[in-house]
Design an enzyme around this catalytic site. Sequence first.
Site, PDB file in Angstrom:
ATOM      1  N   PRO A  89       1.129  -1.025   0.181  1.00  0.00           N
ATOM      2  CA  PRO A  89       0.085   0.247   0.235  1.00  0.00           C
ATOM      3  C   PRO A  89       0.611   1.549   0.240  1.00  0.00           C
ATOM      4  CG  PRO A  89      -0.205  -1.234   1.884  1.00  0.00           C
ATOM      5  CD  PRO A  89       0.360  -1.983   0.578  1.00  0.00           C
ATOM      6  N   GLU A 116       2.411  -6.994   8.636  1.00  0.00           N
ATOM      7  CA  GLU A 116       2.139  -6.181   8.426  1.00  0.00           C
ATOM      8  C   GLU A 116       3.342  -5.295   7.154  1.00  0.00           C
ATOM      9  OE1 GLU A 116      -0.190  -5.555  11.230  1.00  0.00           O
ATOM     10  OE2 GLU A 116       0.420  -3.532  10.530  1.00  0.00           O
ATOM     11  N   ARG A 158      -2.156  -8.937 -20.338  1.00  0.00           N
ATOM     12  CA  ARG A 158      -2.574  -9.312 -21.455  1.00  0.00           C
ATOM     13  C   ARG A 158      -2.146  -8.358 -22.436  1.00  0.00           C
ATOM     14  NH1 ARG A 158      -6.302  -5.042 -21.537  1.00  0.00           N
ATOM     15  NH2 ARG A 158      -7.322  -5.625 -22.723  1.00  0.00           N
ATOM     16  N   ASP A 173      -8.578   0.124 -24.695  1.00  0.00           N
ATOM     17  CA  ASP A 173      -8.319   0.223 -23.410  1.00  0.00           C
ATOM     18  C   ASP A 173      -9.149   1.519 -22.782  1.00  0.00           C
ATOM     19  OD1 ASP A 173      -8.995  -2.561 -23.291  1.00  0.00           O
ATOM     20  OD2 ASP A 173      -7.195  -3.104 -22.778  1.00  0.00           O
TER      21      ASP A 173
HETATM   22  N1  LIG Z   1      -3.495  -2.101  -0.996  1.00  0.00           N
HETATM   23  C1  LIG Z   1      -2.329  -3.034   0.007  1.00  0.00           C
HETATM   24  C2  LIG Z   1      -1.841  -3.713   0.520  1.00  0.00           C
HETATM   25  O1  LIG Z   1      -2.810  -3.819   2.242  1.00  0.00           O
HETATM   26  C3  LIG Z   1      -1.443  -5.202   0.882  1.00  0.00           C
HETATM   27  C4  LIG Z   1      -0.403  -5.393  -0.078  1.00  0.00           C
HETATM   28  C5  LIG Z   1      -0.226  -4.139  -1.113  1.00  0.00           C
HETATM   29  C6  LIG Z   1      -1.063  -3.292  -1.446  1.00  0.00           C
HETATM   30  N2  LIG Z   1      -0.846  -2.643  -2.754  1.00  0.00           N
HETATM   31  O2  LIG Z   1      -0.821  -2.768  -4.467  1.00  0.00           O
HETATM   32  O3  LIG Z   1      -2.256  -2.421  -3.056  1.00  0.00           O
END
Ligand SMILES: Nc1c(O)cccc1[N+](=O)[O-]
Length: 247
Positions: A89, A116, A158, A173
């Site tokens: 994230p 985590e 793809r 696309d």
């Molecule tokens: N959002 C998220 C996550 O919470 C855990 C691993 C990967 C991601 N992501 O790539 O967005």
Amino acid sequence: MRIDIITIFPDYFTPLELSLIGKARRSGLLDIRLHDLRSWTYDRHHTVDDTPYGGGPGMVMKPEPWGEALDAVVGPEPAAVPRLILPTPSGVPFTQRHAGRLAGEPWLVFACGRYEGIDSRVAVDAGRRMPVEELSIGDYVLAGGESATLVMVETISRLLPGVLGNAESAEQDSFAPGAMDDLVEGPVYTKPAEWRGQEVPPVLLSGHHGAVDRWRRDEALRKTARNRPDLLRRIDPEVLDRRDREV
Ligand SMILES: Nc1c(O)cccc1[N+](=O)[O-]
């Protein structure tokens, strides 16, 4: 293209045996290899995580299994060096442009973190022998990197030559570079021409390809303005031709 995926849930990637990607794997266009991270643990419980230094909630993935897994997957003196993708994230937002660039790579390795996250030293150690990219598919919390890896592998695969039945469909696309640069796709229709009182826009039945292309771009602009005004703001006003401004 070769893609290695390291995860504690290899079964998560069964969907990559289906549809276009499954067909590409069977034809040899795509070589996807799954690796269970627990293969590089040696205790009875195949432990892959521990408590975070500095305290705090949750668990962190231990560096040792990851280091050994990457050593084994990449090899001591690989003929080619893969690009390591870390779905997280906290990563750079993954876009269609990333997909296009990564589709040109010969070898990708995806490291699917859980809990985590992965001990940060793993990325530093890997960076000593291969390019490393931290990428995010969105600003929300997943249980791990597997879903994100599925999304990225599908988006990238793809675009490989021969994977899509009709190469043109990739060009039309949403977000496709070139004609659709930074626009989302407008409405699409198929038979019947009339359904529950709704008729297909006549221009699509006209056989006038120029008018159809113009209509599709106008509708893409309208939908982008409605759903993704942030994208419109990114487009250089000079790029939009005169008709676009009238939409
Ligand atoms: N959002 C998220 C996550 O919470 C855990 C691993 C990967 C991601 N992501 O790539 O967005």
